[in-house]
Design an enzyme around this catalytic site. Structure first.
Site, PDB file in Angstrom:
ATOM      1  N   ARG A 278      19.245   2.428  25.301  1.00  0.00           N
ATOM      2  CA  ARG A 278      18.214   2.614  26.325  1.00  0.00           C
ATOM      3  C   ARG A 278      18.728   2.007  27.628  1.00  0.00           C
ATOM      4  O   ARG A 278      19.146   0.852  27.647  1.00  0.00           O
ATOM      5  CB  ARG A 278      16.896   1.942  25.927  1.00  0.00           C
ATOM      6  CG  ARG A 278      16.207   2.583  24.740  1.00  0.00           C
ATOM      7  CD  ARG A 278      15.036   1.744  24.259  1.00  0.00           C
ATOM      8  NE  ARG A 278      13.984   1.681  25.250  1.00  0.00           N
ATOM      9  CZ  ARG A 278      12.996   2.582  25.346  1.00  0.00           C
ATOM     10  NH1 ARG A 278      12.958   3.615  24.534  1.00  0.00           N
ATOM     11  NH2 ARG A 278      12.056   2.455  26.249  1.00  0.00           N
ATOM     12  N   GLU A 350      16.702   9.539  18.384  1.00  0.00           N
ATOM     13  CA  GLU A 350      16.686  10.901  18.921  1.00  0.00           C
ATOM     14  C   GLU A 350      17.844  11.127  19.887  1.00  0.00           C
ATOM     15  O   GLU A 350      18.081  10.316  20.781  1.00  0.00           O
ATOM     16  CB  GLU A 350      15.346  11.148  19.629  1.00  0.00           C
ATOM     17  CG  GLU A 350      15.254  12.468  20.361  1.00  0.00           C
ATOM     18  CD  GLU A 350      15.398  12.305  21.861  1.00  0.00           C
ATOM     19  OE1 GLU A 350      16.150  13.108  22.461  1.00  0.00           O
ATOM     20  OE2 GLU A 350      14.782  11.395  22.433  1.00  0.00           O
ATOM     21  N   ARG A 391      23.203   7.748  22.946  1.00  0.00           N
ATOM     22  CA  ARG A 391      22.888   7.415  21.549  1.00  0.00           C
ATOM     23  C   ARG A 391      23.890   8.040  20.581  1.00  0.00           C
ATOM     24  O   ARG A 391      24.025   7.578  19.450  1.00  0.00           O
ATOM     25  CB  ARG A 391      21.471   7.870  21.218  1.00  0.00           C
ATOM     26  CG  ARG A 391      20.426   7.066  21.975  1.00  0.00           C
ATOM     27  CD  ARG A 391      19.024   7.537  21.723  1.00  0.00           C
ATOM     28  NE  ARG A 391      18.073   6.732  22.466  1.00  0.00           N
ATOM     29  CZ  ARG A 391      16.769   6.986  22.539  1.00  0.00           C
ATOM     30  NH1 ARG A 391      16.272   8.041  21.911  1.00  0.00           N
ATOM     31  NH2 ARG A 391      15.974   6.193  23.223  1.00  0.00           N
TER      32      ARG A 391
END
Length: 429
Positions: A278, A350, A391
């Site tokens: 993030r 995700e 990610r």
């Protein structure tokens, strides 16, 4: 924007659909407002017609040399009434817009109600990696292999930023090249859009006015950010054909774009937020389609298959999740997430949201198509991350790590990364 005709025809259905998102509004009040709006609009048209008739009669009498004073007086009265009613109509139009603009899209009928706790796993692909050693997390691996410099990223820009360096930068760029090649092969047009967008772009995408506070604004205006850094390429791509009417033969329009994405959200010290998972800035390639309404379900399945294939060829264990209404983006009617396994978290993250917006964004952006027969209608808009790298890199590092601390580079990336195995840099002599 929701279809006003549907609200008029079946307000109970609209109410139930919005309730799946825990959104509750007084549609009866809106319908009364809408009725007043339609009456005011009819009054404006009637008065305009009267004014036109009087003007014609004045011209006729003047040519005949007849007196027109009474008609001028009548024209003045009608003109004043038209001014008053037109002002009232403008107020009602704004009131209707203020009611409709914040409302999210209606979830499809097969979308589960509630929040993320009601998300449904559609399928799981591959096996959870098992290690005969104590595995490292992605932050440990990225630092030991010299791939990501978190400390200097923070020094340059503050928390929530990092620097890819050496083989880390090559691996990041290899992922982007891999996506670009795949999308070109599939017939999508490559675009590099501006990173700075206007308020209207955010409005068309469905992010404004409701989520105007969530973007990184550069200039604030009366109604919100006049210019802002794009949070995803979707916000730019959906605006490509704003205020345009496309020929049916042109559809579907298939695009993809590479951009950095800029977000207010950032990670922290918790394991789930560490590293690149993030941050305020990350790289993403986005796929987008404009389709006929009858074709959007098939386009949705196509986009999901493409995003899934990209992850599959990286050799990663992942799953597909059907999002519940409350976890689906406000502008979307239906979303599937592609989620990769992160061993250090014991959870999935995700990497692609594959969504169908139906005609919601097209209504906001006035994006239509002209069929071969019949009147024009609104296109359907669809998007899919293909893919977000911030990610993916952690998943590659964690799932492909070896006992000696090295990481095997996926086969599909080796044409851009000179090493098949990433090893710690040699110490300086």
């Amino acid at each position: 924007m929701l279809d006003i005709a549907l609200i008029r025809k079946n307000p109970e259905y609209v109410q139930r659909a919005l309730a799946k998102r825990a959104v509750h509004v007084d549609l009866d009040a809106f319908l009364r407002l809408d009725l007043d709006h339609r009456r005011a609009r009819a009054d404006v048209e009637r008065l305009r017609g009267q004014r036109k008739t009087i003007s014609g009669e004045i011209a006729k009498r003047q040519r005949a040399g007849e007196p027109v004073d009474a008609l001028h007086a009548e024209a003045k009265t009608v003109g004043q009434a038209l001014t008053d009613v037109a002002a009232h109509l403008a107020e009602l139009e704004q009131a209707c817009r203020d009611f409709l603009d914040p409302l999210p899209n209606l979830p499809d009928d097969d979308v589960p109600a509630g929040g993320k706790e009601n998300n449904e796993v559609v399928r799981t692909v591959g096996q959870v990696p098992e290690f005969g050693f104590v595995p490292k997390d992605h932050v440990q691996l990225a630092e030991s292999l010299g791939l990501v410099d978190y400390e200097r990223g923070t020094k340059l820009a503050g928390s929530g930023f990092w620097i890819y360096r050496g083989h880390g930068a090559l691996l990041e760029w290899a992922l982007l090249n891999y996506f670009v090649e795949a999308h070109l092969r599939d017939g999508y047009e490559f675009l590099l859009p501006p990173h700075i967008l206007t308020y209207q772009a955010g409005y068309t995408a469905g992010q404004f006015p409701r989520f105007a506070d969530e973007v990184l604004a550069l200039e604030q205006g009366e109604h919100g950010p006049e210019r802002f850094l794009l949070p995803t390429a979707e916000t730019a791509l959906v605006n490509l054909h704003r205020d345009e009417t496309l020929a049916e033969a042109e559809l579907p329009k298939k695009y993809f774009a590479y951009t950095p994405c800029y977000r207010k959200e950032a990670g922290g010290y918790r394991t789930a937020e560490r590293g690149t998972l993030r941050g305020h800035q990350f790289n993403k390639v986005e796929m987008f389609q404009f389709t006929r309404p009858d074709d959007s379900a098939a386009a949705h399945a196509e986009l999901l298959a493409k995003a899934e294939e990209l992850v599959n060829q990286l050799g990663l264990h992942y799953r597909i999740t059907h999002l519940a209404a409350g976890d689906t983006s406000a502008a979307m009617a239906k979303t599937f997430d592609v989620e990769v396994w992160l061993p250090s978290l014991g959870a999935y993250a995700e990497v692609s949201s594959v969504s169908n917006g139906r005609d919601y964004q097209a209504r906001r952006g006035n994006i239509r198509y002209r069929p071969r027969q019949g009147k024009s209608g609104f296109v359907h808009t669809l998007n899919a991350s293909g893919l977000a790298t911030s990610r993916l890199l952690p998943a590659i590092l964690e799932q492909h790590q070896q006992a000696d601390g090295t990481v095997v580079v996926p086969d599909v990336l080796r044409k851009w990364v000179p090493n098949e195995v990433l090893a710690p840099p040699r110490p300086a002599q």
